[in-house]
Design an enzyme around this catalytic site. Structure first.
Site, PDB file in Angstrom:
ATOM      1  N   ARG A  60      -3.087   3.224  -2.431  1.00  0.00           N
ATOM      2  CA  ARG A  60      -3.258   2.291  -3.554  1.00  0.00           C
ATOM      3  C   ARG A  60      -3.051   2.871  -4.956  1.00  0.00           C
ATOM      4  O   ARG A  60      -3.173   2.134  -5.937  1.00  0.00           O
ATOM      5  CB  ARG A  60      -4.663   1.655  -3.521  1.00  0.00           C
ATOM      6  N   ASN A  90       3.881   0.545  -1.248  1.00  0.00           N
ATOM      7  CA  ASN A  90       3.610  -0.713  -1.963  1.00  0.00           C
ATOM      8  C   ASN A  90       2.610  -0.445  -3.094  1.00  0.00           C
ATOM      9  O   ASN A  90       1.443  -0.799  -3.040  1.00  0.00           O
ATOM     10  CB  ASN A  90       3.142  -1.822  -1.013  1.00  0.00           C
ATOM     11  N   ASP A 147       7.132  -1.030   3.694  1.00  0.00           N
ATOM     12  CA  ASP A 147       5.952  -1.560   4.377  1.00  0.00           C
ATOM     13  C   ASP A 147       5.183  -2.543   3.506  1.00  0.00           C
ATOM     14  O   ASP A 147       5.013  -2.335   2.306  1.00  0.00           O
ATOM     15  CB  ASP A 147       5.014  -0.443   4.810  1.00  0.00           C
ATOM     16  N   ASN A 273      -2.430  -7.628   8.921  1.00  0.00           N
ATOM     17  CA  ASN A 273      -1.019  -7.935   9.130  1.00  0.00           C
ATOM     18  C   ASN A 273      -0.314  -6.742   9.766  1.00  0.00           C
ATOM     19  O   ASN A 273      -0.247  -5.690   9.156  1.00  0.00           O
ATOM     20  CB  ASN A 273      -0.359  -8.269   7.788  1.00  0.00           C
ATOM     21  N   ASP A 300      -3.048   2.376   9.602  1.00  0.00           N
ATOM     22  CA  ASP A 300      -2.753   1.314   8.627  1.00  0.00           C
ATOM     23  C   ASP A 300      -3.986   1.049   7.759  1.00  0.00           C
ATOM     24  O   ASP A 300      -4.346  -0.102   7.485  1.00  0.00           O
ATOM     25  CB  ASP A 300      -2.290   0.027   9.323  1.00  0.00           C
ATOM     26  N   HIS A 304      -9.320  -2.949   0.392  1.00  0.00           N
ATOM     27  CA  HIS A 304      -9.331  -4.029  -0.598  1.00  0.00           C
ATOM     28  C   HIS A 304     -10.720  -4.118  -1.210  1.00  0.00           C
ATOM     29  O   HIS A 304     -11.699  -3.610  -0.639  1.00  0.00           O
ATOM     30  CB  HIS A 304      -8.986  -5.368   0.061  1.00  0.00           C
ATOM     31  N   GLY A 319      -5.603  -6.908   5.678  1.00  0.00           N
ATOM     32  CA  GLY A 319      -5.828  -5.466   5.818  1.00  0.00           C
ATOM     33  C   GLY A 319      -7.261  -5.076   6.090  1.00  0.00           C
ATOM     34  O   GLY A 319      -8.201  -5.731   5.627  1.00  0.00           O
TER      35      GLY A 319
END
Length: 426
Positions: A60, A90, A147, A273, A300, A304, A319
Site C-alpha cells: 500500500r 497497485n 494485479d 477478489n 494476497d 484495508h 481483500g
C-alpha cells in the site's frame, strides 16, 4: 549468530542440529557447534526451516498509507515467518517507470525489516492500454503484473508476454474478464442467491486464464496465474502444463480454507477478489496442490481500513489480510489433519517459490542466504486482529484457534521478528 538445538526436516524426518550464521549467509549446519559467542540463541528444539517467500502482497505504500505502510507490512510478514515478499504495483504512483519505481524502492530500503522485491506494472497506470517502461525497470523488479485488474486486451497481453520473454521476466496475471464481473460481490452460486447478493461467475476468471495460457505458448513466456480460485481454472492450468507451456500458479490460504458456504451473513470481511467459490472449487484447489498443478501458496495480503470493510459485501472493498496467520492456519487445517505433510507445506511457501521464479532463496543449507524461521509447532493461539502488527485488521477468521506459531524470523542474517516470551535474545 548461533542457533542451538534446532529441529529441521531432512528427507521427511526430523534431525537435531545447530546453525551458524555469519553476516547474511548460513556458514555451518552441524550436529553440535561449540563457539563462545554472545549471539547464541537456544531455540529449544523448535522446528526450523527456510524463511517463507510470499509472491503476492499489497504493501500500500506509496499512496495508501492509511491502509498499511511498508514498515507495518514488513513487520507483519516477519511475524508470519516470511523473509522475502513481492509487492504488488497497485500504488500511487504506479511503478510503471524508473521514476515512479524508485519512489517505492526508497521506502522499502528505509523501512522494510525483510527483503522486499517489487513488481513492475504491465501497463501504464495499470490501465491496460499501453505497456509500461518494461525494459527500463526490468533489472529492478521481480516480474510484471497489473494485479488488481485483468488485462482486458489480448493484444496488449501478447505484447507484454513477448517483452517478458525477451527480458526473461515472468508475466503474472490477475485474471478477470470485466465483461463477466456483472457488479458482483461474491461467488455466483446458491449462497449468493440466498443472501440476495449479486454473484461473480467462475468463468470471469477461467476464460482469461485459458486465453493467457495460449498467448504464453505463442510468446514462449513464463506466465504465472495469481490467486487461482475455480475448478475450471485448475483444469486449464493442468492442461497447459501437460502441453509443456510455461505456466505456473498460486493459491491463497483463504481459498484453501474456506468456500462460499462459510459465508453465513452479509459481512464485508468475507469480500475478496477472487471470491471464495463453491465447495467443488475448493476441493479442486486442494487436489491441484496434491497433484502438483498448483505450484505455490501466496497470501494476497490486502489490508484495508475498517471503514472500508464494514459496508456489507456489495459495498466493502475487496481483500483480507494474511501475512501473520497463513502458516498457522494451513498447518492447523491441513498438516495436523494429514492432508498435507509438513514438508509439502514448507515447500509450497518457500522452496517452490524460489524454484519457479529462479531465486537464490528458500533453502536451509550451508552457504545459502540466512533466511530462517523458527516455529513452535505445539504453541496455540486464538487469532485476534487487534494484536496484528499490520495496520489491516480485516480478516473473517477472528477468534479461530490455530497452532504452529512462528517465534523467530531471520531475514538476510538479521532478526526481523522475535516472540520474546518464547525466544531469549541476549
Amino acid at each position: 549468530m548461533l542457533l542451538k538445538n534446532c529441529k529441521i526436516l531432512k528427507n521427511g524426518k526430523f534431525e537435531k542440529v545447530d546453525i551458524l550464521i555469519k553476516n547474511d549467509k548460513i556458514e555451518k549446519i552441524s550436529e553440535n557447534i561449540d563457539i563462545v559467542d554472545e549471539n547464541t540463541i537456544d531455540v529449544k528444539n523448535k522446528f526450523v526451516t527456510a524463511g517463507f517467500i510470499d509472491a503476492h502482497v499489497h504493501w500500500r505504500e506509496p499512496g495508501f498509507s492509511k491502509k498499511e505502510t511498508v514498515y507495518t507490512a514488513s513487520r507483519a510478514a516477519a511475524r508470519g515467518g516470511f523473509t522475502t515478499v513481492m509487492t504488488m504495483p497497485n500504488l500511487n504512483p504506479v511503478p510503471d517507470s524508473l521514476e515512479t519505481l524508485n519512489k517505492q524502492l526508497e521506502i522499502i530500503e528505509k523501512d522494510s525489516v525483510i527483503r522486499a522485491i517489487p513488481y513492475g506494472a504491465i501497463t501504464k497506470e495499470e490501465y491496460g492500454r499501453e505497456l509500461s517502461d518494461m525494459e527500463d525497470i526490468a533489472d529492478k523488479v521481480f516480474a510484471f503484473t497489473d494485479d488488481g485488474r485483468g488485462v482486458q486486451s489480448a493484444n496488449v497481453m501478447y505484447e507484454a508476454m513477448l517483452m517478458g520473454s525477451k527480458l526473461n521476466k515472468a508475466i503474472v496475471a490477475h485474471c478477470e474478464d470485466n465483461s463477466l464481473i456483472r457488479g458482483g460481490g461474491m461467488h455466483e452460486g446458491k449462497r449468493s442467491a440466498e443472501l440476495g447478493i449479486k454473484g461473480i461467475p467462475s468463468i470471469c476468471e477461467s476464460t482469461q486464464i485459458a486465453r493467457d495460457i495460449l498467448l504464453a505458448e505463442a510468446a514462449d513466456c513464463h506466465y504465472h496465474v495469481c490467486h487461482i480460485s475455480a475448478k475450471e481454472s485448475v483444469r486449464a492450468v493442468r492442461e497447459g502444463k501437460k502441453n509443456n507451456i510455461r505456466v505456473t500458479c498460486e493459491v491463497t490460504p483463504h481459498h484453501l480454507l474456506s468456500c462460499d458456504e462459510d459465508i453465513k451473513e452479509d459481512n464485508g470481511m468475507w469480500k475478496m477478489n477472487p471470491p471464495l467459490r463453491g465447495r467443488e472449487d475448493r476441493n479442486a484447489l486442494i487436489a491441484g496442490i496434491l497433484d502438483g498443478t498448483i505450484d505455490i501458496i501466496a497470501t494476497d495480503h490486502a489490508p484495508h481500513t475498517m471503514e472500508e470493510k464494514v459496508r456489507g459485501i456489495e459495498k466493502s472493498s475487496f481483500g483480507i489480510v494474511g501475512s501473520e496467520t497463513a502458516f498457522a492456519q494451513l498447518y492447523t487445517k491441513f498438516v495436523k489433519t494429514d492432508i498435507f505433510s509438513l514438508e509439502m507445506l514448507v515447500k509450497l511457501m518457500s522452496e517452490n517459490v524460489a524454484k519457479i521464479f529462479n531465486l537464490p532463496y528458500g533453502k536451509l543449507e550451508e552457504n545459502s542466504f540466512a533466511d530462517i524461521v523458527v516455529i513452535d509447532l505445539e504453541k496455540e493461539m486464538t487469532i485476534n486482529p487487534e494484536e496484528f502488527l499490520s495496520k489491516g485488521k480485516n480478516t473473517p477468521y477472528a477468534n479461530e484457534k490455530v497452532s504452529g506459531i512462528p517465534v523467530l524470523t531471520i531475514s538476510n542474517g538479521k532478526v526481523a521478528y522475535v516472540d520474546k516470551e518464547e525466544i531469549n535474545l541476549l
